[in-house]
Design a protein around this motif. Structure first.
Motif, PDB file in Angstrom:
ATOM      1  N   HIS A  20       0.817  -1.212   0.000  1.00  0.00           N
ATOM      2  CA  HIS A  20       0.000   0.000   0.000  1.00  0.00           C
ATOM      3  C   HIS A  20       0.854   1.267   0.000  1.00  0.00           C
ATOM      4  N   LEU A  21       1.990   1.235   0.676  1.00  0.00           N
ATOM      5  CA  LEU A  21       2.907   2.376   0.632  1.00  0.00           C
ATOM      6  C   LEU A  21       3.465   2.560  -0.783  1.00  0.00           C
ATOM      7  N   HIS A  22       3.778   1.447  -1.452  1.00  0.00           N
ATOM      8  CA  HIS A  22       4.279   1.509  -2.825  1.00  0.00           C
ATOM      9  C   HIS A  22       3.219   2.109  -3.756  1.00  0.00           C
ATOM     10  N   ILE A  23       2.003   1.647  -3.628  1.00  0.00           N
ATOM     11  CA  ILE A  23       0.906   2.148  -4.465  1.00  0.00           C
ATOM     12  C   ILE A  23       0.650   3.624  -4.171  1.00  0.00           C
ATOM     13  N   THR A  24       0.628   3.984  -2.902  1.00  0.00           N
ATOM     14  CA  THR A  24       0.387   5.380  -2.515  1.00  0.00           C
ATOM     15  C   THR A  24       1.470   6.300  -3.055  1.00  0.00           C
ATOM     16  N   THR A  25       2.731   5.897  -2.924  1.00  0.00           N
ATOM     17  CA  THR A  25       3.810   6.755  -3.429  1.00  0.00           C
ATOM     18  C   THR A  25       3.798   6.796  -4.960  1.00  0.00           C
ATOM     19  N   ALA A  26       3.355   5.733  -5.607  1.00  0.00           N
ATOM     20  CA  ALA A  26       3.247   5.747  -7.076  1.00  0.00           C
ATOM     21  C   ALA A  26       2.232   6.797  -7.513  1.00  0.00           C
ATOM     22  N   TYR A  27       1.082   6.822  -6.872  1.00  0.00           N
ATOM     23  CA  TYR A  27       0.069   7.810  -7.245  1.00  0.00           C
ATOM     24  C   TYR A  27       0.473   9.223  -6.835  1.00  0.00           C
ATOM     25  N   ALA A  28       1.188   9.361  -5.719  1.00  0.00           N
ATOM     26  CA  ALA A  28       1.705  10.682  -5.327  1.00  0.00           C
ATOM     27  C   ALA A  28       2.713  11.167  -6.367  1.00  0.00           C
ATOM     28  N   SER A  29       3.556  10.258  -6.837  1.00  0.00           N
ATOM     29  CA  SER A  29       4.540  10.592  -7.860  1.00  0.00           C
ATOM     30  C   SER A  29       3.838  11.056  -9.137  1.00  0.00           C
ATOM     31  N   LEU A  30       2.813  10.321  -9.545  1.00  0.00           N
ATOM     32  CA  LEU A  30       2.063  10.692 -10.748  1.00  0.00           C
ATOM     33  C   LEU A  30       1.386  12.051 -10.574  1.00  0.00           C
ATOM     34  N   ALA A  31       0.733  12.249  -9.447  1.00  0.00           N
ATOM     35  CA  ALA A  31       0.015  13.507  -9.214  1.00  0.00           C
ATOM     36  C   ALA A  31       0.980  14.693  -9.252  1.00  0.00           C
ATOM     37  N   PHE A  32       2.123  14.560  -8.605  1.00  0.00           N
ATOM     38  CA  PHE A  32       3.077  15.667  -8.583  1.00  0.00           C
ATOM     39  C   PHE A  32       3.718  15.852  -9.960  1.00  0.00           C
ATOM     40  N   PHE A  33       3.904  14.753 -10.695  1.00  0.00           N
ATOM     41  CA  PHE A  33       4.414  14.865 -12.066  1.00  0.00           C
ATOM     42  C   PHE A  33       3.443  15.652 -12.939  1.00  0.00           C
ATOM     43  N   VAL A  34       2.166  15.317 -12.875  1.00  0.00           N
ATOM     44  CA  VAL A  34       1.155  16.002 -13.688  1.00  0.00           C
ATOM     45  C   VAL A  34       1.120  17.487 -13.344  1.00  0.00           C
ATOM     46  N   LEU A  35       1.180  17.800 -12.062  1.00  0.00           N
ATOM     47  CA  LEU A  35       1.188  19.196 -11.642  1.00  0.00           C
ATOM     48  C   LEU A  35       2.411  19.935 -12.200  1.00  0.00           C
ATOM     49  N   ARG A  36       3.590  19.325 -12.076  1.00  0.00           N
ATOM     50  CA  ARG A  36       4.809  19.958 -12.586  1.00  0.00           C
ATOM     51  C   ARG A  36       4.785  20.059 -14.109  1.00  0.00           C
ATOM     52  N   ALA A  37       4.211  19.068 -14.778  1.00  0.00           N
ATOM     53  CA  ALA A  37       4.109  19.120 -16.240  1.00  0.00           C
ATOM     54  C   ALA A  37       3.197  20.269 -16.675  1.00  0.00           C
ATOM     55  N   LEU A  38       2.091  20.439 -15.970  1.00  0.00           N
ATOM     56  CA  LEU A  38       1.201  21.571 -16.266  1.00  0.00           C
ATOM     57  C   LEU A  38       1.931  22.894 -16.062  1.00  0.00           C
ATOM     58  N   TRP A  39       2.658  23.009 -14.972  1.00  0.00           N
ATOM     59  CA  TRP A  39       3.425  24.221 -14.711  1.00  0.00           C
ATOM     60  C   TRP A  39       4.466  24.445 -15.807  1.00  0.00           C
ATOM     61  N   SER A  40       5.064  23.369 -16.286  1.00  0.00           N
ATOM     62  CA  SER A  40       6.078  23.486 -17.328  1.00  0.00           C
ATOM     63  C   SER A  40       5.461  23.973 -18.641  1.00  0.00           C
ATOM     64  N   VAL A  41       4.330  23.401 -19.006  1.00  0.00           N
ATOM     65  CA  VAL A  41       3.655  23.798 -20.247  1.00  0.00           C
ATOM     66  C   VAL A  41       3.202  25.257 -20.162  1.00  0.00           C
ATOM     67  N   ARG A  42       2.735  25.640 -18.986  1.00  0.00           N
ATOM     68  CA  ARG A  42       2.242  27.018 -18.802  1.00  0.00           C
ATOM     69  C   ARG A  42       3.351  27.997 -18.397  1.00  0.00           C
ATOM     70  N   ARG A  43       4.544  27.479 -18.249  1.00  0.00           N
ATOM     71  CA  ARG A  43       5.715  28.283 -17.861  1.00  0.00           C
ATOM     72  C   ARG A  43       5.496  29.013 -16.535  1.00  0.00           C
ATOM     73  N   VAL A  44       4.996  28.288 -15.554  1.00  0.00           N
ATOM     74  CA  VAL A  44       4.774  28.845 -14.216  1.00  0.00           C
ATOM     75  C   VAL A  44       6.110  28.870 -13.476  1.00  0.00           C
ATOM     76  N   SER A  45       6.453  30.002 -12.911  1.00  0.00           N
ATOM     77  CA  SER A  45       7.764  30.164 -12.263  1.00  0.00           C
ATOM     78  C   SER A  45       7.911  29.299 -11.013  1.00  0.00           C
ATOM     79  N   LEU A  46       6.804  28.883 -10.415  1.00  0.00           N
ATOM     80  CA  LEU A  46       6.864  28.026  -9.220  1.00  0.00           C
ATOM     81  C   LEU A  46       7.634  26.734  -9.492  1.00  0.00           C
ATOM     82  N   LEU A  47       7.704  26.336 -10.748  1.00  0.00           N
ATOM     83  CA  LEU A  47       8.445  25.134 -11.129  1.00  0.00           C
ATOM     84  C   LEU A  47       9.912  25.227 -10.722  1.00  0.00           C
ATOM     85  N   GLN A  48      10.426  26.436 -10.575  1.00  0.00           N
ATOM     86  CA  GLN A  48      11.830  26.639 -10.212  1.00  0.00           C
ATOM     87  C   GLN A  48      12.057  26.704  -8.702  1.00  0.00           C
ATOM     88  N   ALA A  49      10.999  26.623  -7.918  1.00  0.00           N
ATOM     89  CA  ALA A  49      11.140  26.680  -6.457  1.00  0.00           C
ATOM     90  C   ALA A  49      11.934  25.473  -5.961  1.00  0.00           C
TER      91      ALA A  49
END
Length: 127
Positions: free
Chosen positions: A9-38
């Motif tokens: 369950h920890l493996h599954i949870t961290t997999a989905y956390a990884s995906l969620a944070f990846f999607v968020l960072r990818a959106l920031w990258s496409v939109r060129r949001v400066s928070l990506l550099q934090a």
């Protein structure tokens, strides 16, 4: 084996956390949001992915997966592809369109990885 379910369950949870944070960072990258550099945005994915890998390796050791079953070998190969696509999606893609396309491809590879794990087949969801 007594900790198998917790580790799974920890493996599954961290997999989905990884995906969620990846999607968020990818959106920031496409939109060129400066928070990506934090600083924290650059550190958190490494923490999550280190935990994900640690839980996965621990599960493989507990379950005595050696030699690796074909589905696990396929999952690891797909993980490398996911990482490469992720680097294009977040920092190496030259245009927003390239970064967005790489992000979509990475999410599809992630879906394949989940399917390979669930079905225990290198055919993933088709297995």
């Amino acid at each position: 084996m007594e900790h198998y379910l917790i580790l799974k369950h920890l493996h599954i949870t961290t997999a989905y956390a990884s995906l969620a944070f990846f999607v968020l960072r990818a959106l920031w990258s496409v939109r060129r949001v400066s928070l990506l550099q934090a600083r924290w945005v650059k550190i958190v994915p490494h923490v999550i992915d280190t935990l994900l890998l640690t839980f996965g390796v621990t599960l493989a050791v507990i379950l005595n997966f050696w030699p690796l079953p074909s589905w696990l070998s396929a999952k690891i190969t797909a993980l490398v592809i996911y990482i490469l696509l992720g680097t294009v999606a977040i920092k190496r893609g030259k245009t927003p369109k390239i970064r967005a396309s790489a992000a979509v491809a990475a999410v599809l590879v992630f879906a394949y990885i989940v399917g390979a794990a669930v079905e225990r087949s290198p055919l993933s969801w088709l297995g």
